[in-house]
Design a protein around this motif. Sequence first.
Motif, short mmCIF file in Angstrom:
data_model
loop_
_atom_site.label_atom_id
_atom_site.label_comp_id
_atom_site.label_asym_id
_atom_site.label_seq_id
_atom_site.Cartn_x
_atom_site.Cartn_y
_atom_site.Cartn_z
N ALA A 1 17.05 -29.10 -7.83
CA ALA A 1 16.89 -27.69 -8.18
C ALA A 1 15.44 -27.27 -7.98
CB ALA A 1 17.31 -27.44 -9.63
N VAL A 2 15.26 -26.06 -7.46
CA VAL A 2 13.91 -25.51 -7.27
C VAL A 2 13.92 -24.05 -7.71
CG1 VAL A 2 13.11 -27.06 -5.45
CG2 VAL A 2 14.48 -25.09 -4.84
N THR A 3 12.90 -23.67 -8.44
CA THR A 3 12.78 -22.28 -8.88
C THR A 3 11.62 -21.57 -8.19
OG1 THR A 3 11.50 -23.06 -10.80
CG2 THR A 3 13.86 -22.69 -11.13
N SER A 4 10.99 -22.26 -7.24
CA SER A 4 9.89 -21.66 -6.48
C SER A 4 9.78 -22.35 -5.13
CB SER A 4 8.56 -21.79 -7.23
OG SER A 4 7.46 -21.49 -6.39
N ALA A 5 9.45 -21.58 -4.11
CA ALA A 5 9.25 -22.17 -2.79
C ALA A 5 8.05 -23.11 -2.77
CB ALA A 5 9.07 -21.07 -1.74
N GLU A 6 7.15 -22.98 -3.75
CA GLU A 6 5.98 -23.87 -3.80
C GLU A 6 6.42 -25.31 -3.99
OE1 GLU A 6 2.55 -24.68 -2.82
OE2 GLU A 6 2.81 -22.54 -3.24
N ALA A 7 7.50 -25.54 -4.73
CA ALA A 7 8.01 -26.90 -4.91
C ALA A 7 8.45 -27.50 -3.58
CB ALA A 7 9.17 -26.88 -5.90
N LEU A 8 8.98 -26.68 -2.71
CA LEU A 8 9.42 -27.16 -1.40
C LEU A 8 8.22 -27.45 -0.51
CD1 LEU A 8 12.37 -24.69 -1.11
CD2 LEU A 8 12.57 -27.17 -1.34
N ARG A 9 7.14 -26.69 -0.67
CA ARG A 9 5.91 -27.01 0.08
C ARG A 9 5.33 -28.33 -0.40
NH1 ARG A 9 5.56 -21.22 0.40
NH2 ARG A 9 4.74 -20.95 -1.70
N ALA A 10 5.44 -28.59 -1.70
CA ALA A 10 5.00 -29.90 -2.23
C ALA A 10 5.87 -31.01 -1.66
CB ALA A 10 5.06 -29.89 -3.75
N LEU A 11 7.17 -30.77 -1.59
CA LEU A 11 8.10 -31.77 -1.06
C LEU A 11 7.78 -32.06 0.41
CD1 LEU A 11 10.62 -33.50 -1.47
CD2 LEU A 11 12.00 -31.48 -0.97
N GLU A 12 7.46 -31.03 1.16
CA GLU A 12 7.14 -31.20 2.58
C GLU A 12 5.88 -32.02 2.77
OE1 GLU A 12 7.27 -28.29 6.50
OE2 GLU A 12 6.64 -27.46 4.57
N ALA A 13 5.00 -32.00 1.76
CA ALA A 13 3.72 -32.72 1.87
C ALA A 13 3.83 -34.20 1.54
CB ALA A 13 2.68 -32.07 0.94
N VAL A 14 5.00 -34.66 1.07
CA VAL A 14 5.17 -36.07 0.72
C VAL A 14 5.21 -36.91 1.99
CG1 VAL A 14 6.73 -37.77 -0.32
CG2 VAL A 14 6.40 -35.53 -1.41
N PRO A 15 4.32 -37.89 2.11
CA PRO A 15 4.37 -38.76 3.30
C PRO A 15 5.68 -39.55 3.35
CG PRO A 15 2.30 -39.03 2.08
CD PRO A 15 3.22 -38.25 1.20
N ASP A 16 6.27 -39.61 4.51
CA ASP A 16 7.52 -40.37 4.69
C ASP A 16 8.60 -39.94 3.69
OD1 ASP A 16 6.31 -41.94 6.72
OD2 ASP A 16 5.37 -43.16 5.16
N MET A 17 8.75 -38.62 3.54
CA MET A 17 9.80 -38.12 2.65
C MET A 17 11.16 -38.67 3.09
SD MET A 17 11.07 -34.17 2.09
CE MET A 17 11.90 -34.14 3.70
N ALA B 1 18.72 -23.22 -5.61
CA ALA B 1 17.46 -22.49 -5.51
C ALA B 1 17.56 -21.12 -6.16
CB ALA B 1 17.07 -22.33 -4.04
N VAL B 2 16.48 -20.71 -6.82
CA VAL B 2 16.39 -19.36 -7.37
C VAL B 2 15.96 -18.40 -6.27
CG1 VAL B 2 15.02 -17.85 -8.85
CG2 VAL B 2 15.93 -19.96 -9.77
N GLY B 3 16.77 -17.39 -6.01
CA GLY B 3 16.39 -16.33 -5.09
C GLY B 3 16.56 -16.68 -3.62
N GLU B 4 16.71 -15.63 -2.82
CA GLU B 4 16.94 -15.80 -1.39
C GLU B 4 15.75 -16.43 -0.67
OE1 GLU B 4 19.62 -15.37 0.31
OE2 GLU B 4 20.92 -14.35 -1.12
N SER B 5 14.54 -16.05 -1.07
CA SER B 5 13.37 -16.57 -0.35
C SER B 5 13.20 -18.07 -0.58
CB SER B 5 12.10 -15.82 -0.77
OG SER B 5 11.84 -15.99 -2.15
N THR B 6 13.45 -18.53 -1.80
CA THR B 6 13.36 -19.97 -2.08
C THR B 6 14.48 -20.71 -1.36
OG1 THR B 6 12.39 -19.49 -4.25
CG2 THR B 6 13.23 -21.70 -3.90
#
Length: 241
Positions: free
Chosen positions: A53-69, A80-85
């Motif tokens: 679950a994510v309530t902000s697109a910022e969490a997804l940017r953090a996820l994208e920054a994980v090496p070897d996700m 996800a909360v909202g269309e943009s997220t």
Amino acid sequence: MRVLVTRPEPAASRTAAELRRRGHEPLLLPLAVAEHDVETLAAALARPHAAIAVTSAEALRALEAVPDMPTSILDLPCFAVGESTAHAAWTLGFRKVSVGGNDGTALARIIGDQKDIGFSPDRSLLYLAGKPRASGFETELAALHIPVEICECYRMRALAPSPSETERIIGEDSVDAVLLYSSESSRRLFDLPVLKSDAATLSSTRFLCLSEKIVAAVPEPFRSSCQVAPAPTEASLLSLL
């Protein structure tokens, strides 16, 4: 119309581009910056979960920054909360994305309706959270008895532009409108020394708020100049201009 944008980057630049497209002059004054905790996030991703679950697109940017996700994460249901997220989740590569209204309480109730996921203490919901954050999502999850692991993967660190920088950005002309996306950004704005010392700077300004909760964070002398978006979305907020 001169419009002051207080949200963090990169969202601030996207909002500025939309304002220019509509014929307005954006004034960018980000009052926070996101700091990602990729180590904590990577450790959470190594444990088994039934959904994310994510309530902000910022969490997804953090996820994208994980090496070897681990790409297997993208196979999990993502709420996800909202269309943009939700759009950010699709863009990152999640294959099953559900949009849960525009607030955490509504999202939790949608998750609670998912009887086929099979949440358990060993396969809980992974909530990629930020700090600070509202409590509604977690409170509703607890009421619905949904097991959740909360991973604080980013924090919003307050920025305090100097008086000279604030004056440079705002300029000498009047500010027609301020976009307020959160209670925190509202408090930070009115705590700026240059505005405390010269409240007349915003005396004729309209304060466009994403929710009623944000209005409560605006100092009393300015509340009569507040307007609340019909819906908690940026498109709705910009419709007030």
